[in-house]
Each structure stands twice: as C-alpha cells, then as structure tokens.
Design a protein around this motif. Structure first.
Motif, short mmCIF file in Angstrom:
data_model
loop_
_atom_site.label_atom_id
_atom_site.label_comp_id
_atom_site.label_asym_id
_atom_site.label_seq_id
_atom_site.Cartn_x
_atom_site.Cartn_y
_atom_site.Cartn_z
N ASP A 73 0.86 -1.18 0.00
CA ASP A 73 0.00 0.00 0.00
C ASP A 73 0.90 1.23 0.00
N SER A 74 0.43 2.29 -0.59
CA SER A 74 1.20 3.53 -0.65
C SER A 74 0.70 4.49 0.41
N LEU A 75 1.56 4.79 1.37
CA LEU A 75 1.20 5.76 2.40
C LEU A 75 1.13 7.17 1.84
N GLU A 76 1.76 7.40 0.70
CA GLU A 76 1.71 8.72 0.07
C GLU A 76 0.38 8.96 -0.63
N GLU A 77 -0.30 7.91 -1.01
CA GLU A 77 -1.58 8.04 -1.72
C GLU A 77 -2.72 7.52 -0.87
N THR A 78 -2.70 7.85 0.41
CA THR A 78 -3.65 7.30 1.36
C THR A 78 -5.02 7.97 1.25
N ASN A 79 -6.03 7.24 1.64
CA ASN A 79 -7.40 7.72 1.69
C ASN A 79 -7.58 8.42 3.04
N SER A 80 -7.95 9.69 3.04
CA SER A 80 -8.05 10.45 4.29
C SER A 80 -9.09 9.88 5.24
N GLU A 81 -10.10 9.20 4.75
CA GLU A 81 -11.12 8.59 5.61
C GLU A 81 -10.54 7.47 6.47
N ILE A 82 -9.55 6.78 5.96
CA ILE A 82 -8.96 5.65 6.67
C ILE A 82 -8.00 6.10 7.77
N LYS A 83 -7.41 7.28 7.61
CA LYS A 83 -6.38 7.77 8.53
C LYS A 83 -5.26 6.75 8.68
N GLN A 84 -4.80 6.29 7.53
CA GLN A 84 -3.78 5.26 7.44
C GLN A 84 -2.43 5.78 7.94
N THR A 85 -1.76 4.95 8.75
CA THR A 85 -0.41 5.29 9.20
C THR A 85 0.47 4.04 9.13
N LYS A 86 1.75 4.29 8.95
CA LYS A 86 2.71 3.18 8.93
C LYS A 86 2.73 2.48 10.29
N ASN A 87 2.60 3.24 11.36
CA ASN A 87 2.61 2.66 12.70
C ASN A 87 1.46 1.65 12.88
N LYS A 88 0.27 2.01 12.44
CA LYS A 88 -0.88 1.10 12.55
C LYS A 88 -0.65 -0.16 11.73
N ILE A 89 -0.13 0.01 10.53
CA ILE A 89 0.13 -1.15 9.66
C ILE A 89 1.19 -2.05 10.28
N MET A 90 2.28 -1.45 10.75
CA MET A 90 3.39 -2.23 11.29
C MET A 90 3.02 -2.98 12.56
N LYS A 91 2.07 -2.47 13.33
CA LYS A 91 1.60 -3.22 14.51
C LYS A 91 1.00 -4.56 14.07
N LYS A 92 0.23 -4.54 13.00
CA LYS A 92 -0.36 -5.78 12.49
C LYS A 92 0.71 -6.68 11.88
N VAL A 93 1.62 -6.09 11.13
CA VAL A 93 2.71 -6.86 10.52
C VAL A 93 3.53 -7.52 11.62
N ASN A 94 3.88 -6.78 12.67
CA ASN A 94 4.68 -7.34 13.76
C ASN A 94 3.94 -8.42 14.53
N THR A 95 2.62 -8.30 14.63
CA THR A 95 1.81 -9.37 15.24
C THR A 95 1.93 -10.64 14.42
N LEU A 96 1.85 -10.50 13.10
CA LEU A 96 1.97 -11.67 12.22
C LEU A 96 3.38 -12.28 12.30
N VAL A 97 4.39 -11.46 12.42
CA VAL A 97 5.76 -11.96 12.56
C VAL A 97 5.85 -12.86 13.80
N LYS A 98 5.22 -12.43 14.89
CA LYS A 98 5.22 -13.23 16.12
C LYS A 98 4.39 -14.51 15.97
N LEU A 99 3.25 -14.40 15.29
CA LEU A 99 2.37 -15.56 15.13
C LEU A 99 2.92 -16.60 14.15
N PHE A 100 3.66 -16.12 13.15
CA PHE A 100 4.20 -16.99 12.10
C PHE A 100 5.72 -16.82 12.00
N PRO A 101 6.46 -17.27 13.02
CA PRO A 101 7.91 -17.03 13.04
C PRO A 101 8.67 -17.72 11.91
#
Length: 160
Positions: A31-59
C-alpha cells in the motif's frame, strides 16, 4: 504465499493472513502511504503493529509490508503468489491494472480475491463482471442488508 494489495491500516491483512494460516511461508502487503485515503487515517505505525503481530504468530514465515503503489511494486517484483487479494485502487482502471499484474505473478492453480465486487459506487463491480468469465471457476459472496436495494462490499474469488 499470500499477497494483499491495499491494506488500509492492516486489519484485513492481519485477519486474512490468519485465515490463510501457518502453512503459508510468505505474507506480503502493499500500500502507498503517500496516496492514502483520508477517511482511513492510514499510518505506517498502525500497519506495522499488524505486521509485527503476524511476525510473532508466524515465526517461520516471511512477513513484509511494501510502502509502494501497486504499479511500482509489480515493476520490481520477482515473486509468485498462490493467492492475491485485490483491495487497493477501487477505480475501474486501478482494479483492472491490479488484475492484469496479478495474473503475471500468480502461481499455477492460484487464485485472485477481489474485494467490493458488489459496490456499485466504485469500479470494482464493473471490472469483476468483465473479467470473471476468464476464470476456470468463480465464487461470489454478496450480502444485501435489509431495507436497501443494493449489495454492499462482496468478495469474488477468481480461480485460474
């Protein structure tokens, strides 16, 4: 191997990856954080929290987020995937480009999942109806709330 195009804040990437399961060795999200939808209020921090959860769940699996447009991602990509989930640019042109690119990077007997096939306010429905005839098989999951005359969201699965 699983690729998700368009992740918002990563919620669907997390949940979809849980459905794909621990046998999967590659979970990639674009996903492109530069072309984000303002309604979603997308941030890299929010995305990386989910990614890091998956890293822990699927080592034993590779879990990566690519901050990129889907076009740029596919220009550089050399990987093939078993499942590609399309939920990025919802314009007809954007969905069609993602579909064409996905076909190039899909493993034999892989499948493409389209999100929002019932949403008539975007280009997804038009693209889905145009391309689903090219598939070996399709499945559609649509839900129409009571008291409305339209479908909302919807999932289309395109089998190659």
């Amino acid at each position: 191997s699983y690729l998700e195009l368009g992740v918002g804040n990563g919620g669907s990437f997390l949940v979809d990856s849980l459905f794909v399961g621990k046998e999967c060795r590659k979970f990639h999200a674009v996903d492109s954080l530069e072309e984000t939808n303002s309604e979603i209020k997308q941030t890299k921090n929010k995305i990386m929290k989910k990614v890091n959860t998956l890293v822990k769940l699927f080592p034993k699996s590779e879990v990566k987020f690519f901050n990129s447009t889907t076009d740029s991602f596919f220009e550089k990509n050399t990987e093939k995937y078993d499942c590609i989930f399309i939920d990025a640019d919802h314009t007809y042109e954007g969905v069609k480009k993602d579909y064409i690119n996905a076909l190039k990077f899909l493993n034999e007997d892989g499948f493409i999942v389209f999100h929002d096939i019932g949403n008539t306010s975007t280009g997804v429905e038009k693209c889905w109806n145009e391309v689903k005839g090219n598939a070996k098989n399709v499945e559609e999951f649509l839900w129409k709330p009571d008291k409305v005359d339209f479908y909302n969201c919807g999932i289309g699965i395109y089998y190659t």
